[in-house]
Design an enzyme around this catalytic site. Structure first.
Site, PDB file in Angstrom:
ATOM      1  N   ARG A  74      -0.335  -9.045  13.126  1.00 26.00           N
ATOM      2  CA  ARG A  74      -0.928  -8.030  12.235  1.00 26.00           C
ATOM      3  C   ARG A  74      -1.815  -8.698  11.184  1.00 26.00           C
ATOM      4  NH1 ARG A  74       4.388  -5.522  10.394  1.00 26.00           N
ATOM      5  NH2 ARG A  74       3.161  -4.228   8.975  1.00 26.00           N
TER       6      ARG A  74
ATOM      7  N   ARG B 230      -9.688   0.921   8.883  1.00 17.58           N
ATOM      8  CA  ARG B 230      -9.292  -0.438   9.231  1.00 17.58           C
ATOM      9  C   ARG B 230     -10.340  -1.156  10.053  1.00 17.58           C
ATOM     10  NH1 ARG B 230      -3.473   0.440   8.871  1.00 17.58           N
ATOM     11  NH2 ARG B 230      -2.340  -1.434   9.404  1.00 17.58           N
TER      12      ARG B 230
ATOM     13  N   ARG C  17      11.451  -1.751  10.600  1.00 12.58           N
ATOM     14  CA  ARG C  17      10.357  -1.332  11.471  1.00 12.58           C
ATOM     15  C   ARG C  17      10.225  -2.274  12.650  1.00 12.58           C
ATOM     16  NH1 ARG C  17       5.014   0.216   8.127  1.00 12.58           N
ATOM     17  NH2 ARG C  17       4.000  -1.080   9.719  1.00 12.58           N
TER      18      ARG C  17
ATOM     19  N   LYS D 131       0.824  -1.211   0.000  1.00 10.74           N
ATOM     20  CA  LYS D 131       0.000   0.000   0.000  1.00 10.74           C
ATOM     21  C   LYS D 131       0.860   1.264   0.000  1.00 10.74           C
ATOM     22  CE  LYS D 131      -2.101  -0.992   3.840  1.00 10.74           C
ATOM     23  NZ  LYS D 131      -1.375  -2.253   4.163  1.00 10.74           N
TER      24      LYS D 131
HETATM   25  P1  AP5 Z   1       4.920  -1.557   1.741  1.00 13.69           P
HETATM   26  O1  AP5 Z   1       4.560  -0.706   0.581  1.00 13.69           O
HETATM   27  O2  AP5 Z   1       5.679  -0.937   2.852  1.00 13.69           O
HETATM   28  O3  AP5 Z   1       3.600  -2.310   2.282  1.00 13.69           O
HETATM   29  P2  AP5 Z   1       2.344  -1.756   3.067  1.00 13.69           P
HETATM   30  O4  AP5 Z   1       1.136  -2.425   2.511  1.00 13.69           O
HETATM   31  O5  AP5 Z   1       2.334  -0.275   3.119  1.00 13.69           O
HETATM   32  O6  AP5 Z   1       2.647  -2.397   4.485  1.00 13.69           O
HETATM   33  P3  AP5 Z   1       2.574  -1.789   5.952  1.00 13.69           P
HETATM   34  O7  AP5 Z   1       3.271  -2.800   6.816  1.00 13.69           O
HETATM   35  O8  AP5 Z   1       3.074  -0.398   6.022  1.00 13.69           O
HETATM   36  O9  AP5 Z   1       1.068  -1.830   6.214  1.00 13.69           O
HETATM   37  P4  AP5 Z   1       0.406  -1.925   7.569  1.00 13.69           P
HETATM   38  O10 AP5 Z   1      -1.013  -1.755   7.188  1.00 13.69           O
HETATM   39  O11 AP5 Z   1       0.711  -3.138   8.354  1.00 13.69           O
HETATM   40  O12 AP5 Z   1       1.107  -0.802   8.428  1.00 13.69           O
HETATM   41  P5  AP5 Z   1       0.690   0.681   8.819  1.00 13.69           P
HETATM   42  O13 AP5 Z   1       1.887   1.501   8.740  1.00 13.69           O
HETATM   43  O14 AP5 Z   1      -0.519   1.096   8.074  1.00 13.69           O
HETATM   44  O15 AP5 Z   1       5.720  -2.836   1.166  1.00 13.69           O
HETATM   45  C1  AP5 Z   1       6.228  -3.841   2.022  1.00 13.69           C
HETATM   46  C2  AP5 Z   1       7.569  -4.351   1.479  1.00 13.69           C
HETATM   47  O16 AP5 Z   1       7.364  -4.998   0.228  1.00 13.69           O
HETATM   48  C3  AP5 Z   1       8.614  -3.254   1.200  1.00 13.69           C
HETATM   49  O17 AP5 Z   1       9.878  -3.729   1.526  1.00 13.69           O
HETATM   50  C4  AP5 Z   1       8.505  -3.005  -0.321  1.00 13.69           C
HETATM   51  O18 AP5 Z   1       9.735  -2.570  -0.868  1.00 13.69           O
HETATM   52  C5  AP5 Z   1       8.126  -4.391  -0.809  1.00 13.69           C
HETATM   53  N1  AP5 Z   1       7.253  -4.352  -1.997  1.00 13.69           N
HETATM   54  C6  AP5 Z   1       6.216  -3.505  -2.238  1.00 13.69           C
HETATM   55  N2  AP5 Z   1       5.619  -3.781  -3.412  1.00 13.69           N
HETATM   56  C7  AP5 Z   1       6.307  -4.847  -3.922  1.00 13.69           C
HETATM   57  C8  AP5 Z   1       6.172  -5.620  -5.123  1.00 13.69           C
HETATM   58  N3  AP5 Z   1       5.206  -5.341  -6.026  1.00 13.69           N
HETATM   59  N4  AP5 Z   1       7.045  -6.635  -5.324  1.00 13.69           N
HETATM   60  C9  AP5 Z   1       8.007  -6.926  -4.414  1.00 13.69           C
HETATM   61  N5  AP5 Z   1       8.186  -6.235  -3.270  1.00 13.69           N
HETATM   62  C10 AP5 Z   1       7.346  -5.211  -3.015  1.00 13.69           C
HETATM   63  O19 AP5 Z   1       0.239   0.476  10.320  1.00 13.69           O
HETATM   64  C11 AP5 Z   1       1.162   0.172  11.331  1.00 13.69           C
HETATM   65  C12 AP5 Z   1       0.444   0.099  12.683  1.00 13.69           C
HETATM   66  O20 AP5 Z   1      -0.120   1.389  12.984  1.00 13.69           O
HETATM   67  C13 AP5 Z   1      -0.736  -0.857  12.756  1.00 13.69           C
HETATM   68  O21 AP5 Z   1      -0.339  -2.163  13.055  1.00 13.69           O
HETATM   69  C14 AP5 Z   1      -1.585  -0.218  13.864  1.00 13.69           C
HETATM   70  O22 AP5 Z   1      -1.061  -0.500  15.120  1.00 13.69           O
HETATM   71  C15 AP5 Z   1      -1.396   1.266  13.609  1.00 13.69           C
HETATM   72  N6  AP5 Z   1      -2.421   1.808  12.686  1.00 13.69           N
HETATM   73  C16 AP5 Z   1      -2.202   2.371  11.457  1.00 13.69           C
HETATM   74  N7  AP5 Z   1      -3.354   2.757  10.897  1.00 13.69           N
HETATM   75  C17 AP5 Z   1      -4.336   2.444  11.787  1.00 13.69           C
HETATM   76  C18 AP5 Z   1      -5.750   2.570  11.776  1.00 13.69           C
HETATM   77  N8  AP5 Z   1      -6.398   3.114  10.722  1.00 13.69           N
HETATM   78  N9  AP5 Z   1      -6.446   2.130  12.846  1.00 13.69           N
HETATM   79  C19 AP5 Z   1      -5.817   1.588  13.918  1.00 13.69           C
HETATM   80  N10 AP5 Z   1      -4.480   1.423  13.995  1.00 13.69           N
HETATM   81  C20 AP5 Z   1      -3.744   1.850  12.937  1.00 13.69           C
END
Ligand code: AP5
Ligand code: ZN
Length: 215
Positions: free
Chosen positions: A171, A88, A160, A13
């Site tokens: 997660r 979410r 991270r 994402k």
């Molecule tokens: P990346 O693009 O970083 O993936 P992502 O989907 O953004 O993953 P996140 O881990 O950031 O999502 P998340 O939802 O768990 O975390 P968030 O920060 O929102 O890609 C991942 C890896 O793959 C990278 O190394 C990239 O280079 C590689 N990659 C990408 N595309 C690729 C491809 N096509 N081919 C190969 N490799 C590829 O949330 C973190 C925490 O915050 C949550 O756990 C929660 O505690 C809190 N939080 C955040 N939002 C909320 C909410 N709305 N409500 C409640 N708690 C929340």
């Protein structure tokens, strides 16, 4: 365009939001990034959110809804936005609908990215982040030119705290339980699209852009 990017942790994402944000000229709004910034700055909100984030749980609806409510008022969000990691929960989705209705806006698209758990774990385990500029790398799939150093700003890359195997599993569990049901909430929306996140980032980007054009 007002867009929600929906999908499990590690599906890409953030990677895609950055690309689309450039192409479409609208801001990426990531609750994860906003919360991590608050944790890093040690604000009261960050202190409240930290434990949940490190364990892989969700931060409370009130906190994230408050963050989004404020962020959507900003001038740069008036011509469109890409929500990354929000909503979410059902409560967040309903709050978003209410907020947008109050602003005379609506969602144009919900882009739902999907990927097998096994590949998700590979993507998250190898992820490296630049804390200075937010750039996202992967040790194998998207390595920086110099190991451990950000291509864009020269910053030192970090892993991270929640990209540890046990936290990744939690997660994924929380996603299946709380967030995946949102697919039913959004499925009837004309702009809902389910898109495979397999393949190179540029291929996924092309699919997303095509999905946006087809309505
Ligand atoms: P990346 O693009 O970083 O993936 P992502 O989907 O953004 O993953 P996140 O881990 O950031 O999502 P998340 O939802 O768990 O975390 P968030 O920060 O929102 O890609 C991942 C890896 O793959 C990278 O190394 C990239 O280079 C590689 N990659 C990408 N595309 C690729 C491809 N096509 N081919 C190969 N490799 C590829 O949330 C973190 C925490 O915050 C949550 O756990 C929660 O505690 C809190 N939080 C955040 N939002 C909320 C909410 N709305 N409500 C409640 N708690 C929340
Ligand atoms: Zn950087």
């Amino acid at each position: 365009l007002n867009i929600v990017l929906l999908g499990p942790p590690g599906v890409g994402k953030g990677t895609q939001a950055k690309r689309l944000s450039q192409v479409l000229g609208i801001p990426q709004i990531s609750t994860g990034d906003m919360l991590r910034a608050a944790v890093a700055q040690g604000t009261p909100l960050g202190q409240k959110a930290r434990a949940q984030m490190e364990s892989g749980g969700l931060v409370s609806d009130d906190v994230v809804i408050g963050l989004i409510r404020e962020r959507l008022q900003a001038p740069d969000a008036q011509t469109g936005f890409l929500l990354d990691g929000f909503p979410r929960t059902r409560a967040q989705a309903e709050a978003l609908d209410e907020m947008l209705a109050g602003m005379g806006k609506r969602l144009d698209a919900v882009l739902h990215l999907t990927l097998e758990d096994e590949e998700i774990v590979r993507r998250l385990s190898g992820r490296r982040l630049c804390p200075s500029c937010g750039a996202i790398f992967h040790g194998v799939y998207n390595p920086p030119k110099a190991e451990g150093i950000c291509d864009h700003c020269g910053g030192e890359l970090v892993q991270r705290a929640d990209d540890q195997p046990e936290v990744i599993r939690e997660r994924l569990r929380v996603y299946a339980e709380q967030t995946e049901p949102l697919v039913d909430y959004y499925r009837q929306l004309p702009g809902y699209r389910r898109i495979s996140a397999e393949g190179r980032p540029e291929q996924v980007e092309a699919l997303l852009l095509r999905a946006l054009k087809r309505d």
